[in-house]
Motif scaffolding. Structure first.
Motif, PDB file in Angstrom:
ATOM      1  N   ILE A   1       9.550   9.500   8.859  1.00  0.00           N
ATOM      2  CA  ILE A   1       8.741   8.309   9.107  1.00  0.00           C
ATOM      3  C   ILE A   1       7.980   7.987   7.818  1.00  0.00           C
ATOM      4  O   ILE A   1       7.339   8.874   7.249  1.00  0.00           O
ATOM      5  N   PRO A   2       8.024   6.766   7.329  1.00  0.00           N
ATOM      6  CA  PRO A   2       7.274   6.421   6.114  1.00  0.00           C
ATOM      7  C   PRO A   2       5.795   6.763   6.268  1.00  0.00           C
ATOM      8  O   PRO A   2       5.214   6.528   7.335  1.00  0.00           O
TER       9      PRO A   2
ATOM     10  N   TRP B   1      12.679   1.067   7.982  1.00  0.00           N
ATOM     11  CA  TRP B   1      11.701   0.884   9.054  1.00  0.00           C
ATOM     12  C   TRP B   1      11.138  -0.539   9.056  1.00  0.00           C
ATOM     13  O   TRP B   1      10.982  -1.151  10.112  1.00  0.00           O
ATOM     14  N   TRP B   2      10.835  -1.056   7.864  1.00  0.00           N
ATOM     15  CA  TRP B   2      10.285  -2.415   7.812  1.00  0.00           C
ATOM     16  C   TRP B   2      11.307  -3.440   8.284  1.00  0.00           C
ATOM     17  O   TRP B   2      10.961  -4.424   8.947  1.00  0.00           O
TER      18      TRP B   2
ATOM     19  N   GLU C   1       0.836  -1.199   0.000  1.00  0.00           N
ATOM     20  CA  GLU C   1       0.000   0.000   0.000  1.00  0.00           C
ATOM     21  C   GLU C   1       0.869   1.247   0.000  1.00  0.00           C
ATOM     22  O   GLU C   1       0.621   2.220  -0.713  1.00  0.00           O
ATOM     23  N   PHE C   2       1.928   1.188   0.804  1.00  0.00           N
ATOM     24  CA  PHE C   2       2.864   2.309   0.911  1.00  0.00           C
ATOM     25  C   PHE C   2       3.499   2.613  -0.439  1.00  0.00           C
ATOM     26  O   PHE C   2       3.564   3.743  -0.881  1.00  0.00           O
ATOM     27  N   GLN C   3       3.951   1.555  -1.136  1.00  0.00           N
ATOM     28  CA  GLN C   3       4.581   1.751  -2.441  1.00  0.00           C
ATOM     29  C   GLN C   3       3.612   2.357  -3.440  1.00  0.00           C
ATOM     30  O   GLN C   3       3.960   3.226  -4.230  1.00  0.00           O
ATOM     31  N   SER C   4       2.358   1.891  -3.393  1.00  0.00           N
ATOM     32  CA  SER C   4       1.371   2.365  -4.366  1.00  0.00           C
ATOM     33  C   SER C   4       0.997   3.823  -4.156  1.00  0.00           C
ATOM     34  O   SER C   4       0.479   4.487  -5.037  1.00  0.00           O
TER      35      SER C   4
ATOM     36  N   VAL D   1      11.958   8.294   0.298  1.00  0.00           N
ATOM     37  CA  VAL D   1      10.892   7.781   1.164  1.00  0.00           C
ATOM     38  C   VAL D   1      10.815   6.266   1.054  1.00  0.00           C
ATOM     39  O   VAL D   1      10.656   5.557   2.053  1.00  0.00           O
ATOM     40  N   ARG D   2      10.934   5.749  -0.173  1.00  0.00           N
ATOM     41  CA  ARG D   2      10.921   4.292  -0.363  1.00  0.00           C
ATOM     42  C   ARG D   2      12.082   3.637   0.384  1.00  0.00           C
ATOM     43  O   ARG D   2      11.919   2.617   1.061  1.00  0.00           O
ATOM     44  N   GLN D   3      13.264   4.225   0.245  1.00  0.00           N
ATOM     45  CA  GLN D   3      14.440   3.663   0.912  1.00  0.00           C
ATOM     46  C   GLN D   3      14.288   3.703   2.429  1.00  0.00           C
ATOM     47  O   GLN D   3      14.637   2.748   3.124  1.00  0.00           O
TER      48      GLN D   3
END
Length: 392
Positions: free
Chosen positions: A114-115, A68-69, A13-16, A61-63
Motif C-alpha cells: 500500500i503506498p 492505486w491512484w 506529498e507522497f512523491q516528496s 513504491v512510486r509505481q
C-alpha cells in the motif's frame, strides 16, 4: 487529512516523501558502511548495495502508488469497500461478482504494498478500526485520556520505564512530544483492557502505528483492533500464553521444513520468535519491510506472521544447514532480518514458496498446542510459588 487535500496534493506529498538515497563518493568507491534515514525517520546502517536496493524499492513504491491512484480515479476513493453495480445485472449477482473481483484485486495489490500516503486510510478501513471506533462516542479517546491522566498503576510505571528505550535516537519518537504521544496511547489502552494492561513489545508496535497513522486517536484504534481482532487472544496478557502458543505452532511448522538439523542443534525458536511475535517484526525488519508485512497482516490476519517467520528461515536454509552451533543460527537469522530492505524478496518467499496456510489450519494447530502450553505455565507458576515459600 484526507478530507482537506485533493488526490493531486496527496500524490505530490507522497512523491516528496520518497527521496533518492545518495551515499558519498568515498563510500561508493570503498563500499564502506553508510548511514542514512529511511522514509519513517529511522537511521539505517548498511552498505552501498543496501542503498541501491532501497532506491529500487522506492521506485517500486512510486509505481505501485500510480496503480492505486488510477484505481481511485476509475472506481472511486473507497473502491475496495464499495463494489460497483454493473448495468444489466441483478443487484445480488452483481454485488457478488463485483465483491469477488475487488477482493482478488485488493489481495494482490496489498501484497505488492500500500503506498505510504494511503496506508492510514486503507489500514483504518480494512482492519476494522473504523468500525470499532464507530461503536463508541466520538469523544471516547479524548475522554479516556483525560480520565486516566495522572493515575499510576504497574502498567503506567512500566510504560514510563520503556518510553526512552523505544526506538532511541528517532527524530520524533525520542523527543518529549513523541514520548508524550506514545504514553497517552499506551496508557489509554492499558485502562481500556485491564487484562492486557501493558506488555513490553507493545511500545514498539504503538510507536510504529503513530508514525504511520499520524494521529494518536487513529493509532489507538489501530492498536485496539490489532489486539482485539487481528491477533490471537492472550498474546499480551500476564503469562503471554497466546505468544507461547504461537511459538509452538511456529516450531511445528518450521520442523516440517528443516527439522532434523535444528533439532540436532537443540535450537529453541523462542530465541528469535518471541521478539517477532510480540513486536510484530518492528524491531527485527527495516521499517518499510515491517509495514509491508503489516499491510497484509491487517487484511489477511495473524497467519501472515507465520508465513513471514518461516520465510526468514527458508531464505537462508542452505547456510543454516551448515551451522554447528545455536549461536550461528541466531546470528544468521538476525543478520538476515535486519538487512531485508527489499520487502518483495521476503514476501515472495512468504507467499509463493512456503505454501498455503489457511486461518482454519492455524486455528486447529493452536487448539492442539494450548493444553501443553497451559500445563507448562501452570507448572512454572507452581514452581515459582514453591520457591517463594522456601525463601520464607
Amino acid at each position: 487529512m484526507y478530507g482537506t487535500q485533493s488526490k493531486r496534493d496527496l500524490a505530490l506529498e507522497f512523491q516528496s516523501q520518497i527521496p533518492i538515497l545518495r551515499p558519498s563518493i568515498h563510500a561508493r568507491r570503498a563500499n564502506l558502511t553508510v548511514k542514512f534515514q529511511d522514509l519513517y525517520g529511522f537511521t539505517v546502517e548498511g552498505n552501498v548495495d543496501d542503498v541501491n536496493v532501497l532506491n529500487e524499492v522506492r521506485e517500486k513504491v512510486r509505481q505501485q502508488g500510480r496503480v492505486w491512484w488510477a484505481l481511485e480515479a476509475s472506481k472511486g476513493a473507497n473502491w475496495y469497500l464499495q463494489p460497483s453495480i454493473s448495468e444489466g445485472q441483478s443487484l445480488k449477482a452483481s454485488l457478488k461478482l463485483s465483491a469477488m473481483a475487488n477482493a482478488i484485486t485488493l489481495k494482490r495489490l496489498i501484497r505488492k504494498g500500500i503506498p505510504p500516503v494511503l496506508r492510514p486510510k486503507v489500514w483504518f478501513s480494512l482492519s476494522g478500526a473504523a468500525k470499532k471506533k464507530s461503536t463508541v462516542p466520538e469523544s471516547y479517546y479524548n475522554d479516556l485520556s483525560k480520565a486516566v491522566e495522572g493515575k499510576v498503576t504497574p502498567a503506567t510505571r512500566q510504560i514510563d520505564h520503556d518510553l526512552p528505550r523505544t526506538f532511541p535516537g528517532h527524530p520524533w519518537l525520542d523527543t518529549p512530544e513523541g514520548h508524550a504521544a506514545l504514553r497517552r496511547v499506551l496508557v489509554g489502552y492499558s485502562f481500556r483492557d485491564s487484562d492486557v494492561g501493558y506488555c513490553q513489545g507493545l511500545n514498539y508496535v504503538a510507536a510504529l502505528l503513530l508514525l504511520v497513522m499520524k494521529t494518536e486517536e487513529d493509532a489507538f484504534w489501530m492498536l485496539a483492533v490489532l489486539l482485539e481482532n487481528v491477533l490471537v487472544n492472550d498474546c499480551y496478557t500476564t503469562n503471554l500464553s497466546g505468544c507461547h502458543v504461537e511459538q509452538r505452532v511456529f516450531k511445528d511448522l518450521l520442523a516440517k521444513k528443516m527439522a532434523s538439523h535444528l533439532e540436532a542443534l537443540d535450537f529453541d525458536v523462542s530465541l528469535v520468535a518471541t521478539e517477532w511475535f510480540l513486536c510484530l517484526f518492528s524491531k527485527s525488519l527495516p521499517s518499510e519491510t515491517t509495514l509491508r508485512v503489516w499491510d497484509v497482516l491487517f487484511y489477511e490476519g495473524a497467519k501472515v506472521l507465520f508465513h513471514v517467520a518461516l520465510a526468514i528461515f527458508m531464505m537462508k536454509e542452505e547456510q543454516l544447514l551448515l551451522t554447528h552451533h545455536v549461536g550461528d543460527v541466531i546470528n544468521i537469522v538476525q543478520r538476515t532480518s535486519h538487512h531485508l530492505f527489499d520487502p518483495d524478496e521476503l514476501l515472495t518467499v512468504a507467499f509463493d514458496k512456503i505454501g498455503s496456510m489457511t486461518t482454519n489450519t492455524i486455528s486447529k494447530q493452536r487448539k492442539k498446542q494450548e493444553p501443553a502450553v497451559m500445563a507448562e505455565l501452570d507448572q512454572r507458576f507452581r514452581r515459582l510459588n514453591s520457591i517463594k515459600v522456601d525463601d520464607k
